[in-house]
Scaffold this motif. Structure first.
Motif, PDB file in Angstrom:
ATOM      1  N   ARG A  52       0.823  -1.209   0.000  1.00 12.90           N
ATOM      2  CA  ARG A  52       0.000   0.000   0.000  1.00 12.90           C
ATOM      3  C   ARG A  52       0.862   1.265   0.000  1.00 12.90           C
ATOM      4  O   ARG A  52       0.564   2.222  -0.716  1.00 12.90           O
ATOM      5  N   ALA A  53       1.931   1.281   0.794  1.00 11.17           N
ATOM      6  CA  ALA A  53       2.825   2.449   0.842  1.00 11.17           C
ATOM      7  C   ALA A  53       3.518   2.646  -0.503  1.00 11.17           C
ATOM      8  O   ALA A  53       3.604   3.771  -1.009  1.00 11.17           O
ATOM      9  N   ALA A  54       4.009   1.550  -1.087  1.00 13.16           N
ATOM     10  CA  ALA A  54       4.697   1.635  -2.378  1.00 13.16           C
ATOM     11  C   ALA A  54       3.733   2.126  -3.459  1.00 13.16           C
ATOM     12  O   ALA A  54       4.077   2.997  -4.270  1.00 13.16           O
ATOM     13  N   TRP A  55       2.538   1.570  -3.475  1.00 15.07           N
ATOM     14  CA  TRP A  55       1.532   1.963  -4.461  1.00 15.07           C
ATOM     15  C   TRP A  55       1.177   3.442  -4.288  1.00 15.07           C
ATOM     16  O   TRP A  55       1.055   4.195  -5.256  1.00 15.07           O
ATOM     17  N   GLY A  56       1.035   3.884  -3.039  1.00 13.95           N
ATOM     18  CA  GLY A  56       0.714   5.277  -2.763  1.00 13.95           C
ATOM     19  C   GLY A  56       1.798   6.234  -3.251  1.00 13.95           C
ATOM     20  O   GLY A  56       1.510   7.292  -3.800  1.00 13.95           O
TER      21      GLY A  56
END
Length: 144
Positions: A52-56
């Motif tokens: 989720r952090a990487a995608w964000g």
């Protein structure tokens, strides 16, 4: 004065007017790992961050730049890959970083009485030293 061999370390990034990071070394590492593994999930895991952090982070950069950095095939099980824009922007950032780093090393050598090296040069020396100290067949413990 002690004889030291300092290493120049830089933290460079591009940000928008509202202090949002547009692109930086973390995005470069993420894109490099996506290219290597063909997966955002695996790239994030390698960096010790959540999917989720990487995608964000990727979405924030894509929104700020107005281009897609990665492409996902129709069948999402096939992973993802860098878009043409993703490769171009990543490579431009790397070129800019290298140029700024070389100038910083050059200026440091003119100002300080020591021999100064770039981070890449220092890392390569460390890798060569640890490789030379290994027994045959032993894997390097130096940072990748």
């Amino acid at each position: 004065m002690k004889n030291v061999q300092p290493t120049v370390r830089l933290h460079l990034w591009l940000e928008s007017g509202d202090d949002m990071i547009v692109f930086g070394a973390g995005r470069v590492f993420l894109l490099d790992l996506i290219e290597k593994h063909g997966s955002l999930r695996k790239a994030a895991r390698c960096l010790g961050m959540s999917y989720r952090a990487a995608w964000g982070k990727l979405q924030a950069s894509e929104n700020a730049l107005g281009v897609k950095l990665i492409e996902t095939p129709v069948n999402k099980r096939d992973g993802c890959r860098l878009s043409e824009h993703g490769r171009i922007i990543r490579d431009m950032f790397k070129n800019w970083f290298d140029a700024v780093e070389q100038e910083a090393v050059s200026q440091a050598e003119m100002i300080f009485p020591w021999s100064v090296s770039s981070f890449e040069e220092a890392r390569n020396k460390l890798c060569q030293t640890s490789t030379a100290d290994q027994t045959p067949g032993e894997k390097s413990k130096a940072p990748a």
